[in-house]
Design a protein around this motif. Sequence first.
Motif, PDB file in Angstrom:
ATOM      1  N   GLU A 298      38.312   3.425  38.150  1.00 47.61           N
ATOM      2  CA  GLU A 298      38.918   4.130  37.014  1.00 47.61           C
ATOM      3  C   GLU A 298      38.125   3.985  35.716  1.00 47.61           C
ATOM      4  O   GLU A 298      38.564   4.441  34.662  1.00 47.61           O
ATOM      5  CB  GLU A 298      40.360   3.669  36.810  1.00 47.61           C
ATOM      6  CG  GLU A 298      40.475   2.203  36.536  1.00 47.61           C
ATOM      7  CD  GLU A 298      41.772   1.603  37.072  1.00 47.61           C
ATOM      8  OE1 GLU A 298      42.680   1.386  36.269  1.00 47.61           O
ATOM      9  OE2 GLU A 298      41.854   1.343  38.285  1.00 47.61           O
ATOM     10  N   ALA A 299      36.989   3.309  35.800  1.00 48.05           N
ATOM     11  CA  ALA A 299      36.138   3.154  34.619  1.00 48.05           C
ATOM     12  C   ALA A 299      34.668   3.284  35.010  1.00 48.05           C
ATOM     13  O   ALA A 299      34.305   3.059  36.167  1.00 48.05           O
ATOM     14  CB  ALA A 299      36.372   1.790  33.965  1.00 48.05           C
TER      15      ALA A 299
ATOM     16  N   ARG B  41      38.256   5.707  31.552  1.00 46.51           N
ATOM     17  CA  ARG B  41      37.640   4.738  30.626  1.00 46.51           C
ATOM     18  C   ARG B  41      36.117   4.774  30.718  1.00 46.51           C
ATOM     19  O   ARG B  41      35.549   4.669  31.803  1.00 46.51           O
ATOM     20  CB  ARG B  41      38.116   3.322  30.961  1.00 46.51           C
ATOM     21  CG  ARG B  41      39.591   3.092  30.748  1.00 46.51           C
ATOM     22  CD  ARG B  41      39.957   1.685  31.226  1.00 46.51           C
ATOM     23  NE  ARG B  41      39.241   0.644  30.506  1.00 46.51           N
ATOM     24  CZ  ARG B  41      39.037  -0.597  30.979  1.00 46.51           C
ATOM     25  NH1 ARG B  41      39.502  -0.939  32.173  1.00 46.51           N
ATOM     26  NH2 ARG B  41      38.379  -1.485  30.258  1.00 46.51           N
ATOM     27  N   VAL B  42      35.485   4.899  29.575  1.00 47.67           N
ATOM     28  CA  VAL B  42      34.025   4.819  29.498  1.00 47.67           C
ATOM     29  C   VAL B  42      33.700   3.619  28.624  1.00 47.67           C
ATOM     30  O   VAL B  42      34.052   3.577  27.444  1.00 47.67           O
ATOM     31  CB  VAL B  42      33.414   6.101  28.905  1.00 47.67           C
ATOM     32  CG1 VAL B  42      31.898   5.965  28.774  1.00 47.67           C
ATOM     33  CG2 VAL B  42      33.770   7.320  29.764  1.00 47.67           C
ATOM     34  N   ILE B  43      33.074   2.617  29.231  1.00 46.21           N
ATOM     35  CA  ILE B  43      32.741   1.394  28.497  1.00 46.21           C
ATOM     36  C   ILE B  43      31.252   1.429  28.149  1.00 46.21           C
ATOM     37  O   ILE B  43      30.407   1.575  29.026  1.00 46.21           O
ATOM     38  CB  ILE B  43      33.051   0.140  29.349  1.00 46.21           C
ATOM     39  CG1 ILE B  43      34.534   0.129  29.752  1.00 46.21           C
ATOM     40  CG2 ILE B  43      32.684  -1.133  28.589  1.00 46.21           C
ATOM     41  CD1 ILE B  43      34.810  -0.649  31.022  1.00 46.21           C
TER      42      ILE B  43
ATOM     43  N   ARG C  96      40.203  10.710  27.740  1.00 49.51           N
ATOM     44  CA  ARG C  96      39.347   9.591  28.131  1.00 49.51           C
ATOM     45  C   ARG C  96      38.979   8.782  26.891  1.00 49.51           C
ATOM     46  O   ARG C  96      38.763   9.336  25.828  1.00 49.51           O
ATOM     47  CB  ARG C  96      38.075  10.106  28.808  1.00 49.51           C
ATOM     48  CG  ARG C  96      38.358  10.757  30.146  1.00 49.51           C
ATOM     49  CD  ARG C  96      37.117  11.288  30.775  1.00 49.51           C
ATOM     50  NE  ARG C  96      36.504  12.333  29.978  1.00 49.51           N
ATOM     51  CZ  ARG C  96      35.338  12.908  30.275  1.00 49.51           C
ATOM     52  NH1 ARG C  96      34.659  12.496  31.322  1.00 49.51           N
ATOM     53  NH2 ARG C  96      34.857  13.859  29.524  1.00 49.51           N
TER      54      ARG C  96
ATOM     55  N   GLU D  76      35.186   2.826  25.081  1.00 52.10           N
ATOM     56  CA  GLU D  76      35.396   1.434  24.694  1.00 52.10           C
ATOM     57  C   GLU D  76      34.031   0.776  24.520  1.00 52.10           C
ATOM     58  O   GLU D  76      33.060   1.207  25.119  1.00 52.10           O
ATOM     59  CB  GLU D  76      36.198   0.698  25.785  1.00 52.10           C
ATOM     60  CG  GLU D  76      37.526   1.390  26.093  1.00 52.10           C
ATOM     61  CD  GLU D  76      38.249   0.755  27.283  1.00 52.10           C
ATOM     62  OE1 GLU D  76      37.891  -0.376  27.675  1.00 52.10           O
ATOM     63  OE2 GLU D  76      39.162   1.408  27.817  1.00 52.10           O
TER      64      GLU D  76
ATOM     65  N   VAL E   5      35.633  -5.302  32.114  1.00 50.96           N
ATOM     66  CA  VAL E   5      35.901  -4.804  33.471  1.00 50.96           C
ATOM     67  C   VAL E   5      36.753  -5.767  34.293  1.00 50.96           C
ATOM     68  O   VAL E   5      36.905  -5.590  35.498  1.00 50.96           O
ATOM     69  CB  VAL E   5      34.589  -4.503  34.241  1.00 50.96           C
ATOM     70  CG1 VAL E   5      33.815  -3.410  33.519  1.00 50.96           C
ATOM     71  CG2 VAL E   5      33.757  -5.754  34.418  1.00 50.96           C
TER      72      VAL E   5
END
Lengths: 150, 114
Positions: free
Chosen positions: B10-11, B43-45, B73, B76, B107
Motif C-alpha cells: 500500500e506504499a 502512500r508515497v514516501i 494519495r 510523506e 514503513v
Amino acid sequence: MRPDASQDIGNRLIQRFHADPMQVREMLRQTRQAWAEFGCSSDLHATGEQVLAEVLNNVVEHAQAGRPEGIVELETGTAPGGFYCQVRDDGAAMPGLQLPAGRPAQVDADLQDLPEGGFGWYLIRTLTRDLTYSREGSWNRMRFHIVDKV
Amino acid sequence: MQLERQDFGEAIMITVDEARIDAAIAIQFKDSVREMAGDAPARVILDMTKVEFLDSSGLGAVVAVMKQLGGDRALELAGLTPTVEKVFQLTRMDSVFAIHKDTSAAVSGLAHAS
C-alpha cells in the motif's frame, strides 16, 4: 570570463560568475570552502549557504532572467560574529528599487492552494542581519551579515 | 536525477540519491518523481536521507509533487537531514507533510513487496 575567476585576499573572497544555475552551485561550493578557511562554524556555513543560494537563484531567475551572459559578483569575508556577503549583478533592478517583503508562505491552505514558491525572501529575511539593497548605475548591490544566534 | 523505487504494497518509497535538490535540478526532480509515482498506491514516501541541501526551489518542487499526487494519495517524507529539516521548520511546511524520523519508521508494519 572563466567560472574560476576568483580572488582570495586574506579573510575575503571575491568571485565573478555568469548567471547560470550550475555556476551558482560552483560558487556556493567555493564559498563554503572559504568560510571553512575563515574558521566559521558549520552551523553558520549551513545558514550562509541557504541564504546565498536563495539570493543567487533570485539573481539568476529574475534580475538576470534570459541573460546567461549576465555577471554576478560575490564578495564574502569575516565580520564580528560571523561573515558578511555582498552580491552585485548587472541585471534588471528590483521592482520599486526595494527588496520584497518576504512574508511567510500560507501553509494552512487546501492542498491545491499550497504555495510552490515565495519561500526564498522569507528565508533570506529570517536568516540575515543588516540586509540592504541599492541600485548603483546599472548594477544591483545586496549586502547582509550571517551571524551566530540570528 | 538519481531516484530508486521500492514497493511495499500500500506504499512505495522513492529514495532520492542526490546530495542537493536545488534550483539547478528542481524541475527535473519534480518530473522524475511524478513519473515514478504515476501508478503509486495511497502512500508515497520520499526518502531524503541523502539530501544534504534543499533550497526554496527544491522545497517548491516537493510541494508540487504532493499536489500532483492529488487528494487520494499522500506524500510523506522520511530521513530529513538537519539542514533540510530546518528549511521545513522555518517555512512551516513541516505542518503540511507527514514526516518520519527515518525510513524504517516510515514503513514499519508494511511488507516489502519487491
